[in-house]
Design an enzyme around this catalytic site. Structure first.
Site, short mmCIF file in Angstrom:
data_model
loop_
_atom_site.label_atom_id
_atom_site.label_comp_id
_atom_site.label_asym_id
_atom_site.label_seq_id
_atom_site.Cartn_x
_atom_site.Cartn_y
_atom_site.Cartn_z
N GLY A 104 -7.75 20.57 15.73
CA GLY A 104 -7.52 19.36 16.50
C GLY A 104 -8.65 19.16 17.49
N HIS B 179 -11.73 25.89 7.74
CA HIS B 179 -10.50 25.25 7.25
C HIS B 179 -10.19 25.73 5.83
CE1 HIS B 179 -9.82 22.28 10.48
NE2 HIS B 179 -11.12 22.40 10.65
N MET C 63 -7.75 29.14 16.17
CA MET C 63 -8.44 30.41 16.43
C MET C 63 -8.94 30.44 17.86
SD MET C 63 -11.96 31.90 14.76
CE MET C 63 -13.18 32.64 15.84
N ILE D 32 -8.81 -9.11 1.88
CA ILE D 32 -10.12 -9.74 2.07
C ILE D 32 -11.24 -8.71 2.01
CG2 ILE D 32 -11.59 -10.93 3.75
CD1 ILE D 32 -9.11 -12.47 4.66
N CYS E 37 -9.33 26.88 13.11
CA CYS E 37 -10.29 26.12 13.91
C CYS E 37 -9.88 26.18 15.40
CB CYS E 37 -10.39 24.70 13.39
SG CYS E 37 -11.88 23.82 13.97
N SER F 219 0.85 -1.19 0.00
CA SER F 219 0.00 0.00 0.00
C SER F 219 0.88 1.24 0.00
CB SER F 219 -0.91 -0.01 1.23
OG SER F 219 -0.15 -0.04 2.41
N SER F 220 0.23 2.40 -0.07
CA SER F 220 0.91 3.71 -0.02
C SER F 220 1.90 3.91 -1.17
CB SER F 220 1.63 3.90 1.32
OG SER F 220 0.73 3.81 2.39
N GLU G 148 -7.50 25.70 4.21
CA GLU G 148 -6.55 24.84 3.49
C GLU G 148 -7.23 23.87 2.55
OE1 GLU G 148 -7.39 22.56 7.37
OE2 GLU G 148 -7.26 24.64 6.69
#
Length: 547
Positions: free
Chosen positions: A353, A519, A383, A147, A380, A13-14, A521
């Site tokens: 967060g 957000h 702030m 699976i 978020c 993966s990745s 971004e």
């Protein structure tokens, strides 16, 4: 009717399926086609919204309020096409839908099985918006042979057989490992991966091979022969200096041409790559460097803040500078002076967060940026920490804090300058939530409008007073403290249209100090940087000249 490209992965993966999908989407756009990209994830979570960032990286949020995989961020950044709820689905979502139908009696008493009921539900999902675009690119998460992924592979196999001829192709991304001891690239893992794919009835039309070293012609021919693809459809995917080199690199290797050939589209429109040439030039030819500290709690895994890191890079590209990001763990100075950890940076960003851990360090970072006149962007929770810092150190509310922290500890310790939002307006309806509700999907999610103060710094940055930005949070700054805070210079420069919810705060007597509840971004792109990040990096450049 759209043409479908299914992107699968093998060996490990990745490997970069999401990036390859996004780059291919950008190349098809460059040839004049319209595209939409989708992600099918095999995990049993309904969505990644309740997953730890350490487990899954960031959660990307769409305008219509879906919590999705971070790959949808790549899709948006490379194509500019806004993702929707219908562009992300998991096994959990599919199974939940099937079980809801069974409980309602939609299946008329039949025995519910993976085939055909689960696979049919996946195919229904794939066909949403079929008539809207020229190409639908669908990435299957995980690797062939997993699976939990088998229902998705079976569904796309069936889908390809049920559609008209030349309507679907399969692109398989694999790894060619290099053995230093023998000095060889090994093709066997790829051969076995393709064999596994063929065993479930899917034959790849295009093979994309990740490699750290050039692939010799002999090895390409070997892969083509044993994997049953055309030699020109064996595409090399090398490690790149920047992810924004991917469209040009894949075009150079012939990926977009191989895909169009597989569909039988000849002659193919010539690509217009001026935008990506400009992006690549800005990445590789900066005029200087600025240092930005991201003060967070998930700093051990950079993918937890993926969109923020990319948005900073976009801001740097616009200003022709390289942005050097330093990941600073907020817990390092929860109980000590922040200065030794934050001196020398040209700007400080405190991201979003959840939970109390690391918040005292974030508050100290906000104070450091305010008192030292360092450009500050709080997103978020960032702030909220800026507001709490101002309440404590300027407005004299020494026990200012967030209701989130009291709720987490079960003790009443703070005056809640930040409180749990129990009711808000979404469109023409009122949403109500309780602190004890299920965590998944119960936040203020998706795009909301905001009104900016005339003459404010943010109005100047945005070039207007009406904006729409994406949210993902449960807690809000309490408007009752607005007057006290504004007396000490913290202007509430952006509010929800009804005037109840603070969206943006800024310090008037600071070169650049802005906190946003949303957000930004999530909407930044390399060819269209978000205004806040564009201006934030501009302020960092100016700060670097003062040092």
């Amino acid at each position: 009717m759209a043409r479908y490209i299914f992107i699968t992965g093998g060996v490990v993966s990745s490997l970069g399926k999401g990036l390859a999908s996004a780059a291919l989407g950008a190349l098809l756009q460059a040839r004049g086609y319209s595209v939409r990209l989708r992600k099918l994830d095999p995990y049993l979570n309904v969505d990644p919204g309740t997953m730890s960032p350490f487990e899954h990286g960031e959660v990307f949020v769409t305008d219509d309020g879906a919590e999705t995989d971070l790959d949808l961020g790549h899709y948006e950044r490379f194509t500019g096409v806004a993702a929707r709820k219908t562009d992300s689905v998991s096994s959990g979502r599919i199974y939940s839908t099937v079980l809801e139908k069974e409980r309602r009696g939609d299946y008329l008493g039949k025995t519910i099985q993976v085939v055909p009921h689960v696979t049919n539900q996946i195919k229904e999902f794939l066909e949403i918006g079929d008539d809207e675009v020229d190409f639908m690119l669908c990435e299957i998460g995980g690797t062939v042979g997993d699976i939990e992924g088998l229902p998705f592979f079976e569904a796309i196999r069936q889908f390809g057989h049920q559609r008209p001829r030349n309507n679907c192709i399969y692109m398989h991304l694999t790894l060619l490992p290099y053995l230093a001891a023998s000095g060889e690239l090994k093709t066997k893992p790829t051969q076995h991966s393709v064999k596994e794919l063929q065993s479930i009835g899917i034959a790849p039309d295009v093979l994309v091979c990740r490699s750290e070293h050039p692939i010799p012609e002999k090895e390409r021919e070997k892969l083509a022969l044993f994997c049953n693809v055309r030699p020109e459809s064996v595409i090399a995917a090398y490690d790149l200096g920047s992810i924004y080199d991917a469209p040009l690199a894949y075009h150079k290797e012939g990926l977009d041409q191989a895909v169009l050939d597989a569909f039988g589209i000849t002659p193919a429109p010539k690509p217009k790559l001026a935008t990506w040439n400009d992006v690549s030039d800005r990445v590789h030819n900066p005029d200087g460097t600025v240092r930005v500290a991201i003060v967070g709690k998930y700093t051990q895994l950079e993918d937890a803040y993926k969109s923020i890191a990319e948005a900073l890079i976009h801001g740097g590209m616009h200003n022709r500078v390289k942005v050097k990001i330093d990941w600073v763990d907020a817990e390092l100075f929860d109980t000590e002076d922040a200065a030794p950890h934050l001196e020398g940076f040209n700007a400080i960003l405190v991201p979003g967060g959840f939970g109390e851990r690391g918040t005292e360090g974030k508050i100290k970072a906000a104070e450091f940026a305010r008192t030292r006149k360092v450009p500050y962007l709080g997103i978020c929770l960032g702030m909220q920490m800026a507001v709490i810092e101002a309440a404590r150190n300027l407005a004299g509310l020494k026990d200012a804090g967030s209701e989130e922290f009291d709720h987490e500890s079960g003790k009443k310790r703070f005056t809640p300058v930040v409180y749990h939002l129990k009711e808000w307006v979404e469109g023409n309806r009122t949403i109500q939530r309780d602190a004890d509700d299920d965590k998944g999907g119960t936040m203020r999610l998706g795009a909301y409008n905001a009104t900016l103060n005339e003459g404010s710094q943010v109005a100047e940055i945005y070039g207007g007073t009406a904006i729409s930005e994406r949210h993902r949070h449960r807690y809000e700054v309490d408007i009752q403290y607005r007057d006290d805070l504004e007396k000490h210079g913290l202007e509430f420069s952006g509010m929800s249209p009804d005037g109840r919810l603070p969206e943006i705060v800024e310090f008037k007597d600071h070169p650049w100090y802005i906190g946003v509840q949303f957000h930004p971004e999530l909407k930044s792109k390399p060819f269209e940087p978000h205004p806040l990040f564009r201006d934030f990096i501009k302020a960092a450049v100016e700060q670097s000249r003062l040092v």
